[in-house]
Design a protein around this motif. Structure first.
Motif, PDB file in Angstrom:
ATOM      1  N   GLU A   1       0.827  -1.206   0.000  1.00 51.90           N
ATOM      2  CA  GLU A   1       0.000   0.000   0.000  1.00 51.90           C
ATOM      3  C   GLU A   1       0.865   1.262   0.000  1.00 51.90           C
ATOM      4  N   LEU A   2       1.985   1.219   0.708  1.00 52.33           N
ATOM      5  CA  LEU A   2       2.904   2.369   0.664  1.00 52.33           C
ATOM      6  C   LEU A   2       3.435   2.585  -0.744  1.00 52.33           C
ATOM      7  N   VAL A   3       3.756   1.497  -1.436  1.00 49.07           N
ATOM      8  CA  VAL A   3       4.314   1.609  -2.792  1.00 49.07           C
ATOM      9  C   VAL A   3       3.237   1.941  -3.815  1.00 49.07           C
ATOM     10  N   PHE A   4       2.207   1.071  -3.913  1.00 52.42           N
ATOM     11  CA  PHE A   4       1.264   1.180  -5.023  1.00 52.42           C
ATOM     12  C   PHE A   4       0.183   2.239  -4.824  1.00 52.42           C
ATOM     13  N   ARG A   5      -0.199   2.518  -3.619  1.00 54.78           N
ATOM     14  CA  ARG A   5      -1.192   3.551  -3.399  1.00 54.78           C
ATOM     15  C   ARG A   5      -0.522   4.878  -3.068  1.00 54.78           C
ATOM     16  N   LEU A   6       0.320   4.899  -2.051  1.00 52.79           N
ATOM     17  CA  LEU A   6       0.898   6.184  -1.649  1.00 52.79           C
ATOM     18  C   LEU A   6       1.902   6.692  -2.683  1.00 52.79           C
ATOM     19  N   ALA A   7       2.937   5.931  -2.971  1.00 53.78           N
ATOM     20  CA  ALA A   7       3.995   6.417  -3.874  1.00 53.78           C
ATOM     21  C   ALA A   7       3.493   6.562  -5.315  1.00 53.78           C
ATOM     22  N   VAL A   8       2.897   5.502  -5.853  1.00 55.85           N
ATOM     23  CA  VAL A   8       2.472   5.549  -7.261  1.00 55.85           C
ATOM     24  C   VAL A   8       1.325   6.536  -7.449  1.00 55.85           C
ATOM     25  N   CYS A   9       0.274   6.402  -6.669  1.00 56.13           N
ATOM     26  CA  CYS A   9      -0.889   7.293  -6.850  1.00 56.13           C
ATOM     27  C   CYS A   9      -0.522   8.753  -6.606  1.00 56.13           C
ATOM     28  N   LYS A  10       0.236   9.014  -5.548  1.00 56.21           N
ATOM     29  CA  LYS A  10       0.613  10.400  -5.250  1.00 56.21           C
ATOM     30  C   LYS A  10       1.503  10.981  -6.355  1.00 56.21           C
ATOM     31  N   THR A  11       2.430  10.155  -6.869  1.00 56.59           N
ATOM     32  CA  THR A  11       3.290  10.628  -7.958  1.00 56.59           C
ATOM     33  C   THR A  11       2.465  10.951  -9.195  1.00 56.59           C
ATOM     34  N   LEU A  12       1.505  10.083  -9.511  1.00 54.92           N
ATOM     35  CA  LEU A  12       0.646  10.310 -10.674  1.00 54.92           C
ATOM     36  C   LEU A  12      -0.291  11.500 -10.453  1.00 54.92           C
TER      37      LEU A  12
ATOM     38  N   TRP B   1       0.548  14.080  -8.630  1.00 55.74           N
ATOM     39  CA  TRP B   1       1.472  15.211  -8.776  1.00 55.74           C
ATOM     40  C   TRP B   1       1.682  15.543 -10.255  1.00 55.74           C
ATOM     41  N   ALA B   2       1.698  14.486 -11.104  1.00 53.48           N
ATOM     42  CA  ALA B   2       1.843  14.673 -12.549  1.00 53.48           C
ATOM     43  C   ALA B   2       0.541  15.159 -13.182  1.00 53.48           C
ATOM     44  N   GLN B   3      -0.498  15.340 -12.358  1.00 47.91           N
ATOM     45  CA  GLN B   3      -1.797  15.874 -12.754  1.00 47.91           C
ATOM     46  C   GLN B   3      -2.515  15.006 -13.792  1.00 47.91           C
ATOM     47  N   LEU B   4      -2.407  13.685 -13.613  1.00 43.03           N
ATOM     48  CA  LEU B   4      -3.156  12.773 -14.465  1.00 43.03           C
ATOM     49  C   LEU B   4      -4.589  12.690 -13.974  1.00 43.03           C
ATOM     50  N   LYS B   5      -5.463  12.281 -14.848  1.00 46.06           N
ATOM     51  CA  LYS B   5      -6.877  12.117 -14.479  1.00 46.06           C
ATOM     52  C   LYS B   5      -7.014  10.950 -13.500  1.00 46.06           C
ATOM     53  N   PRO B   6      -7.996  11.018 -12.580  1.00 48.86           N
ATOM     54  CA  PRO B   6      -8.155   9.953 -11.581  1.00 48.86           C
ATOM     55  C   PRO B   6      -8.277   8.549 -12.179  1.00 48.86           C
ATOM     56  N   TRP B   7      -9.018   8.377 -13.287  1.00 54.10           N
ATOM     57  CA  TRP B   7      -9.173   7.036 -13.870  1.00 54.10           C
ATOM     58  C   TRP B   7      -7.839   6.499 -14.363  1.00 54.10           C
ATOM     59  N   LEU B   8      -6.957   7.382 -14.832  1.00 52.58           N
ATOM     60  CA  LEU B   8      -5.646   6.950 -15.304  1.00 52.58           C
ATOM     61  C   LEU B   8      -4.732   6.596 -14.125  1.00 52.58           C
ATOM     62  N   ILE B   9      -4.816   7.358 -13.062  1.00 49.67           N
ATOM     63  CA  ILE B   9      -4.058   7.069 -11.840  1.00 49.67           C
ATOM     64  C   ILE B   9      -4.455   5.695 -11.310  1.00 49.67           C
ATOM     65  N   ILE B  10      -5.764   5.455 -11.224  1.00 51.25           N
ATOM     66  CA  ILE B  10      -6.280   4.176 -10.719  1.00 51.25           C
ATOM     67  C   ILE B  10      -5.834   3.029 -11.617  1.00 51.25           C
ATOM     68  N   SER B  11      -5.935   3.206 -12.928  1.00 49.69           N
ATOM     69  CA  SER B  11      -5.566   2.154 -13.882  1.00 49.69           C
ATOM     70  C   SER B  11      -4.077   1.809 -13.807  1.00 49.69           C
TER      71      SER B  11
END
Length: 196
Positions: free
Chosen positions: A75-86, A88-98
Motif C-alpha cells: 500500500e505504501l508503494v502502489f497507493r501512496l507512492a504511485v498514486c501520489k506521484t501520478l 502530482w503529474a496531474q493525471l486524471k483519476p481514472w488513469l491514476i487508478i488504472s
C-alpha cells in the motif's frame, strides 16, 4: 461527532469490501488458475505442500510475512507512492487508478491471480484516490491476506482449481460481476470523499 460516525461507516464498508472481494472473486481466480495450468503457464502444486512451506517456521511468522507486511509495504508503494506521484503529474483519476492497478497486478507475478489482483488494485486505488487515506486500503488488504493465511493454516487444503465447464464458468463470471457491482456501490455511497 460526524467525523467519528463517518469513520465507523467507512471502516464497516471496508470490512464488507474485503470479504465481498475474497469470496466474490474466488471462483474467477480458480477458473483463471485452471486455464493457466492447462496452458502450461503455471504448475499445479498441492495445497498441503504450499501450506507446509508457508508455515515451516510457525503461524505467527507466516502471519507477519503474508498478512501484515505485504499490506503495509504494497500500500505504501502502489497507493501512496504511485498514486501520489501520478496525482502530482496531474493525471486524471481514472488513469491514476488504472496505472496503479496494473502495476499492482504485474508485481504479483502470478497468471492465475492476475485478474483478481487487477480488480483489487482498481478498488484499492479508487478508495485511496477518493479518500486520500492509506489506512482504509491497508485495512482491506490486511483483512484479505489475514483471512487467507488463517484459513490456510487451520484447513491446510483448498479447492485451488476446479473443472472448466459451462456451469463453473457462468458461476465465476456472475459472482465476479455481482461482487464488482456491490463493491462499486459500497465505495461510491459508503466511503466519504476526503476533505481538502
Amino acid at each position: 461527532m460526524s467525523k467519528v460516525k463517518n469513520n465507523f461507516l467507512t471502516a464497516g464498508v471496508c470490512v464488507a469490501i474485503a470479504f465481498i472481494c475474497l469470496f466474490g472473486y474466488l471462483y474467477l481466480q480458480n477458473m483463471s488458475a485452471e486455464i493457466f495450468i492447462k496452458l502450461g503457464w503455471e504448475t499445479r502444486t498441492s495445497s498441503t505442500d504450499q501450506a507446509a512451506q508457508m508455515f515451516a517456521k510457525g503461524f505467527w511468522l507466516a502471519f507477519l510475512l503474508y498478512a501484515v507486511l505485504p499490506p503495509l509495504i504494497e500500500e505504501l508503494v502502489f497507493r501512496l507512492a504511485v498514486c501520489k506521484t501520478l496525482q502530482w503529474a496531474q493525471l486524471k483519476p481514472w488513469l491514476i487508478i488504472s496505472i496503479s492497478a496494473i502495476l499492482f497486478a504485474v508485481y504479483h507475478r502470478s497468471w492465475s491471480q492476475l485478474v483478481y489482483q487487477l480488480i483489487m488494485g482498481i478498488f484499492l486505488a479508487w478508495i485511496f484516490v477518493k479518500t486520500n487515506n492509506l489506512g482504509w486500503t491497508i485495512l482491506i488488504h490486511f483483512i484479505n491476506n489475514a483471512f487467507i493465511v488463517t484459513y490456510t493454516y487451520f484447513v491446510r487444503a483448498s479447492n485451488d482449481v476446479f473443472a472448466l465447464n459451462a456451469g463453473n464458468i457462468i458461476l465465476a463470471i456472475s459472482s465476479a460481476v455481482l461482487a464488482t457491482v456491490i463493491v462499486a456501490l459500497l465505495i461510491k455511497k459508503g466511503i466519504t470523499y476526503a476533505t481538502k
